[in-house]
Design a protein around this motif. Structure first.
Motif, PDB file in Angstrom:
ATOM      1  N   ASP A  90      32.183 -58.408 -23.148  1.00  0.00           N
ATOM      2  CA  ASP A  90      32.251 -58.293 -24.607  1.00  0.00           C
ATOM      3  C   ASP A  90      33.697 -58.283 -25.089  1.00  0.00           C
ATOM      4  N   SER A  93      35.272 -61.779 -24.596  1.00  0.00           N
ATOM      5  CA  SER A  93      34.703 -62.737 -25.552  1.00  0.00           C
ATOM      6  C   SER A  93      35.305 -62.553 -26.940  1.00  0.00           C
ATOM      7  N   ARG A 113      27.837 -66.930 -25.456  1.00  0.00           N
ATOM      8  CA  ARG A 113      27.613 -65.542 -25.876  1.00  0.00           C
ATOM      9  C   ARG A 113      26.154 -65.322 -26.251  1.00  0.00           C
TER      10      ARG A 113
END
Length: 615
Positions: A90, A93, A113
């Motif tokens: 996370d 990203s 994602r």
């Protein structure tokens, strides 16, 4: 035409040629330095994107493998590692999305994602929750039944597209950077050679057009002062100040000849002429020695006023030329020093990038080795599980044989029971016959007494046979009960072995999947290591090229210093300025030694390419 040009125009034209040449060289070099800087910045961005994409892919594969490990063992350590990989994904990203300006790459990231979030919802988080709720067996069964649907390929493939795009961009930027560096080196070398050639040519030309004629005029004035009035005055055809001075000397000669022809003339005129000749000769000697401040300040007679004016104008113009040359050398030297310093800074930054790439490559190689070791351990574990399955299969075969043997024993027991029942019937009939024999013996009286005794013994033996048959029947019943119990136990053992076989098979499949994932990660990291090694080699070569550029800049500064030293031999009076004083020292910046690998690549011979293509 050039001889007829005035000295200030000659000086201005020379200064303009030097300035234009220096500006052109500095413009070309600045353009190449800008291209190198842009390529380096783009390379740094691509490397950052590539590293973050690699982090996303590694975190995603790690989530998959740790989820499978948790399903197999229910060990909380795997769950902790799964959570860490989820947070790393996370964070990476979120950091990567602002860096992607290409719409297709941003769309690939968003696609990865979305696929990752779907996988977590449909498989990762849901299966972990089921294991926590005590449904590990059913979760394992669901994973086995899902097949390829549980894999993370839909999320990994877009990330690999991003990595491939960035690797291609890195290669393109590296090629552009190398081309710009090669062009900068060529431009610097060619520009320096051209600038030095122009300076030498102009110095030779100005010496030939100004200094040599002044020396000839000085010699002529000396001969004229010595009384040689029938000499030839040179450079009378020139249209500049030297031509004016030559024509003035011609006037001296004509005046001397006229004076000599007119019986030497008046003593005053002769004294004035001698004074003018001596004064001009003295100042011309000072000019020939490099003193460009040697203007004539002594009053000349009105007849020779033009000589003084023309001589002072020529000296002033020559002084302005040399001052301009010295000022140009100061500007060129300052630019050379700045170029050399910029090259040194670029070399240090390139060397730092090379060191970072070397450390990154070493870390990736370590990760690759660990993943390979993990894959080998998983394969060995799968082999041990296969051996265990073989052993369990042999145990089940033995249990089946035992069940069959006990079944045969049970069938034999049933046959024995039938035999005992027959013996019991025989004993009963024997006893009945004995009783009948005893009755008949009683009827016979004394004659049948012995037969009665035998009948009693046969009856007792028959009763004993019935008792023994009853006991055998009881013992056989107990044996049959034990056999049934043993058969049921063996069936339970066989069922347990079947469960063990199923569990070991499931473990073997999950270990195989983990080994496959680890091998895929190892293959990906091997490719990444190769790409990083290629980038490291290109960076080392760039560092070597920048070192060559820096050396060329230092050589140019040295040549300019030599030109400045030659110009400094002329005395022009006031100093050029603060810029001249501040730049007297040569460039002395220290350069770090290049890494051994870069030096080895730089000096490596090429059999089919020239020395520029070898870079």
């Amino acid at each position: 035409m050039f001889k007829s040009m005035k000295i200030p125009r000659k000086l201005a034209l020379s200064f303009l040629i030097i300035c234009v040449s220096a500006a052109a060289m500095m413009g070309v070099f600045f353009t190449n330095i800008t291209a190198i800087r842009n390529a380096s910045e783009s390379n740094n961005l691509s490397q950052d994107i590539h590293a973050k994409t690699l982090t996303l892919e590694t975190s995603l594969l790690r989530q998959n493998s740790q989820m499978r490990g948790f399903l197999v063992t229910a060990d909380p350590t795997y769950l902790k590692s799964y959570t860490e990989a989820e947070r790393a994904y996370d964070a990476a990203s979120g950091e990567l999305e602002p860096l992607l300006t290409e719409p297709s790459l941003r769309a690939a990231l968003l696609k990865s994602r979305a696929a990752t979030l779907d996988w977590r919802k449909a498989w990762g988080d849901r299966l972990i929750a089921r294991v926590k709720a005590g449904q590990r067996k059913s979760a394992e069964a669901e994973v086995r039944a899902a097949g390829k649907a549980v894999l993370t390929s839909a999320a990994v493939l877009p990330l690999r597209d991003i990595r491939d795009a960035e690797v291609a961009l890195i290669a393109k930027n590296s090629a552009s950077q190398q081309a710009a560096i090669a062009a900068a080196v060529k431009g610097l070398i060619i520009g320096g050679i051209v600038l030095i050639a122009i300076a030498v040519t102009l110095a030779f030309g100005l010496s030939r057009l100004i200094a040599q004629p002044v020396s000839r005029l000085t010699t002529t004035m000396g001969d004229l002062a010595a009384g040689k009035n029938h000499l030839t005055v040179p450079d009378l055809d020139r249209g500049d100040e030297i031509g004016d001075m030559a024509r003035a000397v011609l006037i001296f000669r004509d005046a001397a000849v006229a004076k000599e022809a007119a019986d030497q003339g008046a003593a005053r005129a002769e004294a004035e002429q001698q004074m003018v000749v001596n004064t001009v000769s003295l100042h011309l000697s000072q000019v020939a020695e490099g003193n460009l401040t040697a203007e004539i300040t002594r009053d000349f007679p009105s007849t020779y006023g033009a000589v003084k004016t023309n001589f002072n104008a020529a000296v002033i113009a020559l002084r302005e030329l040399i001052s301009s040359v010295r000022g140009s050398t100061v500007s060129i030297r300052t630019g050379s020093v700045e170029i050399a310093q910029a090259s040194e800074d670029l070399a240090r930054r390139t060397e730092s990038n090379a060191a970072n790439l070397e450390r990154t490559s070493a870390a990736v190689i370590q990760i690759d080795g660990r993943l390979k070791n993990t894959a080998e351990a998983a394969n060995r574990t799968a082999e041990r599980a296969s051996g265990t399955m073989t052993t369990v299969a042999d145990g089940r075969s033995t249990a089946d044989q035992a069940v069959q043997a006990m079944s045969r024993v049970s069938d034999s027991a049933k046959g024995i029971d039938s035999v005992i029942e027959g013996l019991d019937k025989i004993a009963f009939q024997t006893r009945v016959l004995a009783m009948n024999a005893a009755v008949e013996a009683g009827r016979a009286g004394d004659a049948g007494r012995g037969f009665a005794v035998v009948a009693d013994l046969v009856s007792a033996l028959a009763m004993r046979a019935e008792e023994e048959a009853g006991r055998a029947r009881d013992q056989l019943s107990a044996t049959q009960t034990d056999i049934v119990t043993a058969v049921e136990a063996v069936h339970k053992v066989d069922a347990a072995l079947a469960d063990i076989t199923t569990g070991v098979s499931d473990v073997n499949e999950l270990l195989g999947a983990i080994a496959t994932d680890n091998q895929a990660q190892s293959s990906a990291i091997t490719q990444i290591s190769a790409a990083i090694s290629t980038m490291d080699e290109a960076t080392q070569q760039n560092a070597a090229m920048v070192e060559e550029t820096s050396a060329a800049a230092r050589n140019l500064a040295t040549e300019v210093n030599g030109l400045s030293e030659h110009a400094a031999k002329f005395n022009v009076g006031s100093p050029v300025g603060a810029a001249h004083r501040s730049s007297q020292a040569r460039f002395s910046g220290s350069v770090k030694q290049l890494p051994t690998a870069a030096v080895a690549r730089l000096v490596r011979p090429a059999a089919d390419a020239d020395e520029w293509q070898s870079f």
